[in-house]
Enzyme design. Structure first.
Site, short mmCIF file in Angstrom:
data_model
loop_
_atom_site.label_atom_id
_atom_site.label_comp_id
_atom_site.label_asym_id
_atom_site.label_seq_id
_atom_site.Cartn_x
_atom_site.Cartn_y
_atom_site.Cartn_z
N GLU A 1 7.00 25.44 16.75
CA GLU A 1 6.46 26.63 16.06
C GLU A 1 7.64 27.56 15.83
O GLU A 1 8.14 28.19 16.77
CB GLU A 1 5.42 27.32 16.94
CG GLU A 1 4.17 26.52 17.20
CD GLU A 1 3.27 26.40 15.98
OE1 GLU A 1 3.50 27.13 14.99
OE2 GLU A 1 2.37 25.57 16.01
N CYS B 1 6.52 36.30 13.63
CA CYS B 1 6.81 35.09 12.85
C CYS B 1 5.96 35.06 11.58
O CYS B 1 6.39 34.56 10.56
CB CYS B 1 6.58 33.85 13.69
SG CYS B 1 4.94 33.77 14.41
N GLU C 1 14.98 34.43 7.64
CA GLU C 1 14.08 35.30 8.41
C GLU C 1 14.87 36.54 8.88
O GLU C 1 15.90 36.41 9.54
CB GLU C 1 13.54 34.54 9.62
CG GLU C 1 12.52 35.33 10.41
CD GLU C 1 12.01 34.57 11.64
OE1 GLU C 1 12.84 34.10 12.44
OE2 GLU C 1 10.78 34.45 11.79
N LYS D 1 8.43 27.83 30.41
CA LYS D 1 9.72 28.53 30.41
C LYS D 1 9.58 29.70 29.44
O LYS D 1 9.63 29.53 28.22
CB LYS D 1 10.82 27.56 29.98
CG LYS D 1 12.03 28.17 29.27
CD LYS D 1 12.90 29.04 30.15
CE LYS D 1 14.11 29.51 29.35
NZ LYS D 1 13.87 30.80 28.65
N PRO D 2 9.38 30.92 29.96
CA PRO D 2 9.27 32.08 29.05
C PRO D 2 10.64 32.47 28.53
O PRO D 2 11.67 32.06 29.09
CB PRO D 2 8.70 33.17 29.96
CG PRO D 2 9.15 32.80 31.34
CD PRO D 2 9.31 31.30 31.38
N TRP E 1 9.89 35.80 22.84
CA TRP E 1 9.66 37.10 23.46
C TRP E 1 8.79 38.02 22.60
O TRP E 1 8.34 39.06 23.07
CB TRP E 1 11.01 37.80 23.69
CG TRP E 1 11.93 37.71 22.49
CD1 TRP E 1 12.90 36.78 22.31
CD2 TRP E 1 11.91 38.51 21.31
NE1 TRP E 1 13.51 36.95 21.08
CE2 TRP E 1 12.91 38.02 20.44
CE3 TRP E 1 11.15 39.61 20.89
CZ2 TRP E 1 13.17 38.56 19.19
CZ3 TRP E 1 11.41 40.15 19.64
CH2 TRP E 1 12.41 39.63 18.81
N ASN E 2 8.59 37.69 21.32
CA ASN E 2 7.98 38.69 20.43
C ASN E 2 6.49 38.91 20.69
O ASN E 2 5.98 40.01 20.52
CB ASN E 2 8.27 38.37 18.96
CG ASN E 2 7.76 37.03 18.53
OD1 ASN E 2 7.57 36.13 19.35
ND2 ASN E 2 7.55 36.85 17.25
N GLY F 1 9.88 29.41 18.86
CA GLY F 1 11.12 30.17 18.81
C GLY F 1 11.79 29.98 17.47
O GLY F 1 11.12 29.66 16.47
N SER F 2 13.09 30.16 17.44
CA SER F 2 13.80 30.11 16.16
C SER F 2 13.99 28.66 15.68
O SER F 2 13.99 27.73 16.50
CB SER F 2 15.17 30.77 16.32
OG SER F 2 15.92 30.04 17.27
#
Ligand code: NAD
Length: 491
Positions: free
Chosen positions: A235, A269, A359, A162-163, A138-139, A213-214
């Site tokens: 990523e 990120c 993070e 898939k957002p 989402w960032n 994502g994470s």
């Protein structure tokens, strides 16, 4: 109200419901992927030139409607409109680059066949993988997934996107806008939903998953994909260091490090989370960055935390750093105000505190003094992450960059590699593997097919039951001649 079939998206600034979106079930995701397979065949046959035309029209459509999509990003993420506009601009540039370079990157390549196989022609062809499942965060809800979507489409794949559940509107807008220029349906489809929708995509018949994502979710995605041998690009997060050398332009270093750490409320990120500044310039650097941080206006320069649960992570890192003896020059453990986090600058932060090892993803920056550059490099590389880094030095930037264990380094700048479409983007270690952007990124959505062909017949056969003693002798003599000489060279 969210139900199994739908979920609601809130404005993180006000908590107001923006819209309700479909929560795609596993069966529905599988159905979309099947339709994408049909589209993928036609899209591949469409050819490079026709695909380029469609993608460039898409880039123009987004450009024309830049305000609309930027405002949607602003409301879903809570980031300033200027930041959203910048993000959209870079995403548009990536579409154009991928469209214009796909044919050249995927061209057939002739390769030397070597002395042993001198009568053979050797070639490498590239084909799109088929259907690429893109799972996004989402960032940076348009820039980040576009690094996969545009490149996968340009290579000739269909994409099912898939957002993040925190930016479903932006995800839907992307597929809707593509539909305005698409020659037929199902080339790019968006499936909105929660984690289970993403999971369904990893269990579907996609040919590749490109996940951003994470690290925690990335491991689940990789494990799920392993079940059916689906290759993945991952990523993930980072703990990016900034190195400030004694010959650095200190004002510039402070200005850029601060922006890198705090812009987008620290939810980048590739944002700076740690600074290693050489002792002789540390006082000046800390003084300048502290003054600049105090001038930031929360709610204007950056927005709230888009994902409320991240606030607990930020709080725990601040508490952990405080309990281990870090000194707070700006803000502190009480800097979280509702959904907003005021800027935090810490110094002398113990390397084993979570503020240095995990993070944080908030507008916080840890600054530690080092005795020399070697120590800065060693500490930078000690992290479990390895996404990006920044180096500030007038003379030694490239030398330092070459010693950093990460995927991207910017010298006397921050972030800008993300805006250069020709270079790959991605990390190592817990930051993931595989690349987006550039030729490397485009090739991720293709597979190599080696084709070899006999150019002319020779009287020797190696791969036949009719192989003769003479063939074997010629082979061993040749091998000896080509590879047997090196033992004589002792040094
Ligand atoms: P997240 O891992 O929570 O979610 C990412 C996506 O995965 C979402 O769409 C989510 O719905 C989906 N998902 C969740 N569980 C899933 C499962 N089991 N199977 C499949 N999909 C699943 O990450 P986030 O909070 O949305 O994004 C922030 C993270 O992304 C940060 O760590 C940030 O550093 C990272 N990030 C990395 C890059 C990069 O390029 N390296 C870029 C942007 C963000």
């Amino acid at each position: 109200m969210s139900t199994n079939a739908n979920f609601e998206k809130f404005d993180p600034r006000s908590g107001e419901v923006l819209a309700s979106y479909k929560n795609f079930s596993q069966d529905e995701v599988f159905e979309v992927v099947e339709e994408a397979h049909n589209a993928a065949i036609r899209w591949q046959e469409f050819g490079f030139t026709a695909r380029k035309r469609v993608l460039l029209r898409w880039a123009s459509y987004i450009t024309k409607n830049q305000k609309q999509i930027s405002q949607l990003i602003e409301s879903e993420c809570g980031k300033p409109l200027g930041d959203a506009t910048l993000e959209v601009s870079i995403a548009i540039d990536h579409i154009s680059w991928a469209a214009k370079h796909a044919q050249q990157i995927m061209r057939r390549q002739d390769r030397p066949s070597g002395l042993l196989m001198f009568n053979m022609k050797a070639q490498v062809q590239r084909s799109p993988v088929g259907v690429v499942g893109v799972i996004g965060p989402w960032n940076y809800p348009i820039f980040t997934p576009m690094g996969s979507i545009a490149y996968a489409l340009a290579a000739g794949n269909a994409v099912v996107f898939k957002p993040s559940e925190f930016t479903p509107g932006v995800g839907k807008w992307l597929a809707d806008s593509f539909a305005q220029v698409a020659p037929f349906e199902n080339i790019l489809t968006t499936v909105t939903g929660l984690a289970d929708t993403g999971k369904a995509l990893t269990q579907s018949r996609v040919n590749k998953i490109s996940f951003t994502g994470s690290t925690r979710t990335a491991k689940k995605v990789a494990a799920s994909c392993a079940e059916s041998m689906i290759p993945v690009v991952l990523e993930c997060g980072g703990k990016d260091p900034v190195i400030v050398e004694k010959d650095a332009d200190i004002k510039l270093a402070a200005e850029y490090a601060l922006w890198s750490a705090m812009a987008n409320a620290g939810q980048s990120c590739i944002g700076a989370e740690r600074v290693y500044v050489v002792e002789s310039v540390a006082e000046e650097f800390i003084d300048v960055i502290t003054k600049m941080a105090k001038d930031l206006k929360v709610g204007k320069d950056y927005g709230p935390a888009t994902m409320p649960s991240q606030l607990q992570v930020i709080q725990s890192h601040l508490d952990n750093a405080a309990s281990k003896g870090a000194k707070f020059l700006v803000g502190g453990s009480d800097s979280i105000k509702g959904a907003f986090v005021e800027p935090v600058i810490m110094i002398d932060v113990p390397e084993d505190s979570t503020a240095m090892t995990e993070e944080t993803f908030g507008p916080t920056l840890a600054i530690n003094k080092v005795t020399n550059t070697d120590e800065a490099i060693r500490l930078s590389n000690a992290s479990n992450y390895g996404l990006a880094a920044a180096v500030f030095s007038k003379r030694n930037g490239e030398k330092i960059a070459s010693q950093l264990a990460c995927g991207m380094v910017s010298i006397n700048s921050v972030f800008l590699f993300a805006a250069i479409a020709s270079v790959p983007f991605g990390g190592i270690k817990n930051s993931g593997y595989g690349r987006i952007h550039g030729a490397e990124g485009l090739l991720e959505y293709t597979y190599a097919r080696t084709v070899v062909k006999t150019r002319f017949k020779i009287p020797l056969k190696f791969t036949s039951f009719k192989r003769t003693k003479l063939s074997e002798k010629v082979l061993t003599t040749l091998i000896k001649k080509i590879h047997g000489r090196n033992l004589k060279n002792k040094s």
